[in-house]
Design an enzyme around this catalytic site. Structure first.
Site, PDB file in Angstrom:
ATOM      1  CD  GLU A  90     -27.910 -49.458 -43.158  1.00 41.03           C
ATOM      2  OE1 GLU A  90     -27.292 -48.471 -42.740  1.00 41.03           O
ATOM      3  OE2 GLU A  90     -28.965 -49.375 -43.803  1.00 41.03           O
ATOM      4  CB  CYS A 104     -35.454 -55.261 -38.495  1.00 46.16           C
ATOM      5  SG  CYS A 104     -35.663 -55.192 -40.286  1.00 46.16           S
ATOM      6  CB  CYS A 111     -32.946 -56.481 -52.937  1.00 45.49           C
ATOM      7  SG  CYS A 111     -34.381 -57.510 -53.381  1.00 45.49           S
ATOM      8  CB  CYS A 115     -39.449 -52.802 -54.846  1.00 47.17           C
ATOM      9  SG  CYS A 115     -39.793 -54.559 -54.733  1.00 47.17           S
ATOM     10  CB  CYS A 118     -37.258 -50.796 -51.824  1.00 52.22           C
ATOM     11  SG  CYS A 118     -36.117 -51.690 -50.759  1.00 52.22           S
ATOM     12  N   GLY A 157     -32.689 -57.192 -48.635  1.00 50.79           N
ATOM     13  CA  GLY A 157     -32.733 -58.424 -49.413  1.00 50.79           C
ATOM     14  C   GLY A 157     -34.066 -59.140 -49.371  1.00 50.79           C
ATOM     15  CD  GLU A 158     -38.093 -61.910 -51.161  1.00 53.62           C
ATOM     16  OE1 GLU A 158     -38.586 -60.802 -50.889  1.00 53.62           O
ATOM     17  OE2 GLU A 158     -38.528 -62.974 -50.683  1.00 53.62           O
ATOM     18  CB  SER A 212     -44.034 -56.786 -49.527  1.00 53.45           C
ATOM     19  OG  SER A 212     -43.366 -56.897 -48.291  1.00 53.45           O
ATOM     20  CG  LEU A 213     -50.605 -58.140 -52.709  1.00 50.99           C
ATOM     21  CD1 LEU A 213     -50.028 -59.314 -53.497  1.00 50.99           C
ATOM     22  CD2 LEU A 213     -51.998 -58.500 -52.188  1.00 50.99           C
ATOM     23  CG  HIS A 214     -46.091 -53.375 -52.389  1.00 50.40           C
ATOM     24  ND1 HIS A 214     -45.913 -52.949 -51.086  1.00 50.40           N
ATOM     25  CD2 HIS A 214     -44.986 -54.102 -52.705  1.00 50.40           C
ATOM     26  CE1 HIS A 214     -44.751 -53.375 -50.659  1.00 50.40           C
ATOM     27  NE2 HIS A 214     -44.172 -54.077 -51.601  1.00 50.40           N
ATOM     28  CB  CYS A 330     -40.320 -50.287 -43.919  1.00 55.00           C
ATOM     29  SG  CYS A 330     -40.888 -51.438 -42.722  1.00 55.00           S
TER      30      CYS A 330
HETATM   31  N1  SAH Z   1     -37.760 -58.179 -49.542  1.00 61.84           N
HETATM   32  C1  SAH Z   1     -38.686 -58.325 -48.497  1.00 61.84           C
HETATM   33  C2  SAH Z   1     -38.166 -57.873 -47.134  1.00 61.84           C
HETATM   34  C3  SAH Z   1     -37.387 -56.595 -47.110  1.00 61.84           C
HETATM   35  S1  SAH Z   1     -38.282 -55.124 -47.492  1.00 61.84           S
HETATM   36  C4  SAH Z   1     -39.986 -57.621 -48.833  1.00 61.84           C
HETATM   37  O1  SAH Z   1     -40.051 -56.924 -49.840  1.00 61.84           O
HETATM   38  O2  SAH Z   1     -40.948 -57.835 -48.094  1.00 61.84           O
HETATM   39  C5  SAH Z   1     -39.187 -54.915 -45.964  1.00 61.84           C
HETATM   40  C6  SAH Z   1     -40.451 -54.108 -46.092  1.00 61.84           C
HETATM   41  O3  SAH Z   1     -40.163 -52.720 -46.333  1.00 61.84           O
HETATM   42  C7  SAH Z   1     -41.361 -54.542 -47.223  1.00 61.84           C
HETATM   43  O4  SAH Z   1     -42.698 -54.654 -46.782  1.00 61.84           O
HETATM   44  C8  SAH Z   1     -41.228 -53.412 -48.198  1.00 61.84           C
HETATM   45  O5  SAH Z   1     -42.326 -53.304 -49.022  1.00 61.84           O
HETATM   46  C9  SAH Z   1     -41.075 -52.240 -47.269  1.00 61.84           C
HETATM   47  N2  SAH Z   1     -40.551 -51.032 -47.911  1.00 61.84           N
HETATM   48  C10 SAH Z   1     -39.612 -50.948 -48.877  1.00 61.84           C
HETATM   49  N3  SAH Z   1     -39.387 -49.659 -49.206  1.00 61.84           N
HETATM   50  C11 SAH Z   1     -40.204 -48.904 -48.444  1.00 61.84           C
HETATM   51  C12 SAH Z   1     -40.408 -47.495 -48.304  1.00 61.84           C
HETATM   52  N4  SAH Z   1     -39.706 -46.620 -49.019  1.00 61.84           N
HETATM   53  N5  SAH Z   1     -41.330 -47.080 -47.427  1.00 61.84           N
HETATM   54  C13 SAH Z   1     -42.017 -47.970 -46.664  1.00 61.84           C
HETATM   55  N6  SAH Z   1     -41.841 -49.300 -46.728  1.00 61.84           N
HETATM   56  C14 SAH Z   1     -40.945 -49.762 -47.610  1.00 61.84           C
HETATM   57 FE1  SF4 Z   2     -36.039 -56.213 -52.470  1.00 60.87          FE
HETATM   58 FE2  SF4 Z   2     -38.000 -56.129 -50.613  1.00 60.87          FE
HETATM   59 FE3  SF4 Z   2     -36.707 -53.894 -51.364  1.00 60.87          FE
HETATM   60 FE4  SF4 Z   2     -38.365 -55.097 -53.066  1.00 60.87          FE
HETATM   61  S1  SF4 Z   2     -38.917 -54.150 -51.089  1.00 60.87           S
HETATM   62  S2  SF4 Z   2     -36.335 -54.291 -53.567  1.00 60.87           S
HETATM   63  S3  SF4 Z   2     -38.030 -57.228 -52.579  1.00 60.87           S
HETATM   64  S4  SF4 Z   2     -35.810 -55.616 -50.326  1.00 60.87           S
END
Ligand code: SAH
Ligand code: SF4
Length: 338
Positions: A90, A104, A111, A115, A118, A157-158, A212-214, A330
């Site tokens: 997508e 985007c 991936c 996480c 996600c 993906g990453e 994406s530190l969280h 996201c």
């Molecule tokens: N793998 C990379 C890029 C793809 S994810 C990464 O993790 O950064 C893109 C962004 O979407 C990241 O910042 C991720 O933390 C965020 N994201 C993933 N799941 C989400 C959700 N359910 N709500 C809001 N942001 C989310």
């Molecule tokens: Fe992969 Fe980024 Fe989703 Fe984490 S947030 S599972 S690194 S795509």
């Protein structure tokens, strides 16, 4: 099969020479594709017919097939593409009020990092996309919806797990003969893998980095991002080293989830880690994902988190959601239509 969407202008010229044609045919191909959005070599009218025939079955424009397009009430559009092997990915086009239009794009078909919040992570690992499949998404977004001002590697993906292909795609996206999008308008979003960040730094490429530190709290980060062992402090150091080398300010992103990482304790830990760094923080209230038990924090808690960072000199903004009604926000991307 080779694809023009995977080639810079120089690469296309080299390709043509190796294939026994004149180099300028490469420039003509790239112009037809990126400026005129020709999606079939038969439509490159500057090529002699014999040449079009010789290239058929060997060279094509884009490896992607548009399967589905969904439009959100806020103008965001989500596209589902099939790759030549049937895998699906997508991509999203996000117009914003300030006139920017961001594309985007995905870097993998799934991936492996899992996480917990996600959709891509929940749907499991996939394969790496090729440079043509990554830059091809930009071509398809341009052809389907018009100009883009910014690109984010923030789809499925990453990117650091497929860095060579992502950087090749970046060179195509940046090349004036192709999409011609400035370096500072291209952002790589990563979950934060120190070895990958170091490889990016040593590549010498300068594009914007968002990490994406969280959470700055090791246990919380481990719980949210089980696929990466490194401690938050190590990730921040590797990211800041890239920032110094590239001379571009690094952004940190935190998806905020109700009662998990949204309280004062987590805000103070993040402030302590970042207060002396030249950086910005994007706070992203969690977007709901089916099959995941989390909730978005109440809006006042998100504001309190931002204010706690600001009070200690850490610039933070709350990222407004977009495209949630079509699962384009996201973290909501996965390789299925719907
Ligand atoms: N793998 C990379 C890029 C793809 S994810 C990464 O993790 O950064 C893109 C962004 O979407 C990241 O910042 C991720 O933390 C965020 N994201 C993933 N799941 C989400 C959700 N359910 N709500 C809001 N942001 C989310
Ligand atoms: Fe992969 Fe980024 Fe989703 Fe984490 S947030 S599972 S690194 S795509």
């Amino acid at each position: 099969m080779e694809y023009i969407t995977g080639m810079t202008g120089d690469a296309a010229r080299r390709y043509m020479e190796l294939a026994g044609h004149r180099a300028f045919r490469g420039s003509q191909a790239v112009t037809a594709v990126w400026k005129n959005h020709v999606r079939d070599l038969a439509g490159v009218t500057t090529f002699p017919k014999s040449m079009r025939q010789a290239l058929s079955g060997v060279l094509a424009v884009s490896p992607l097939f548009l399967r589905q397009e969904r439009l959100s009430v806020d103008g965001t559009a989500k596209y589902l593409f099939a790759c030549p092997d049937g895998e699906t990915i997508e991509s999203v086009r996000i117009p914003s009020a300030d006139g920017r239009v961001t594309g985007c794009v995905s870097s993998q078909t799934g991936c492996p990092l899992g996480c917990v919040f996600c959709a891509t992570g929940l749907s499991g690992p996939g394969r790496n996309l090729s440079p043509a499949e990554i830059a091809g998404q930009v071509f398809e977004l341009l052809a389907a919806g018009g100009p883009l001002t910014n690109i984010v590697f923030m789809g499925m993906g990453e990117p650091l797990l497929n860095l060579d292909a992502v950087l090749d795609a970046f060179r195509v996206i940046h090349d004036g003969a192709c999409a011609g999008i400035g370096r500072r308008r291209v952002t790589l979003s990563t979950v934060g893998i120190p070895a990958g960040l170091e490889k990016l730094r040593l590549s010498g490429e300068a594009l914007r980095l968002a990490v994406s530190l969280h959470s700055a709290v090791a246990e919380t980060r481990k719980r949210l991002v089980p696929g990466v062992a490194a401690a938050p402090s190590e990730i921040v150091s590797a990211a800041m080293a890239y920032g110094r080398t590239s001379r571009l300010r690094v952004t940190f992103e935190c998806v905020l989830m109700d009662s998990l990482n949204d309280d004062r304790f987590h805000a103070q830990a993040l402030a302590s880690m970042l207060e002396h760094a030249d950086t910005r923080v994007n706070l992203i209230p969690y977007n709901p994902v089916s099959g995941s038990p989390f909730r978005s924090p109440p809006a006042d808690r998100v504001r309190a988190f931002r204010d706690a960072l600001a009070a200690r000199g850490v610039k933070a903004t709350i990222r407004v959601g977009f495209g949630a009604d079509i699962e384009a926000a996201c973290g909501q991307l996965r390789s299925r239509s719907g």
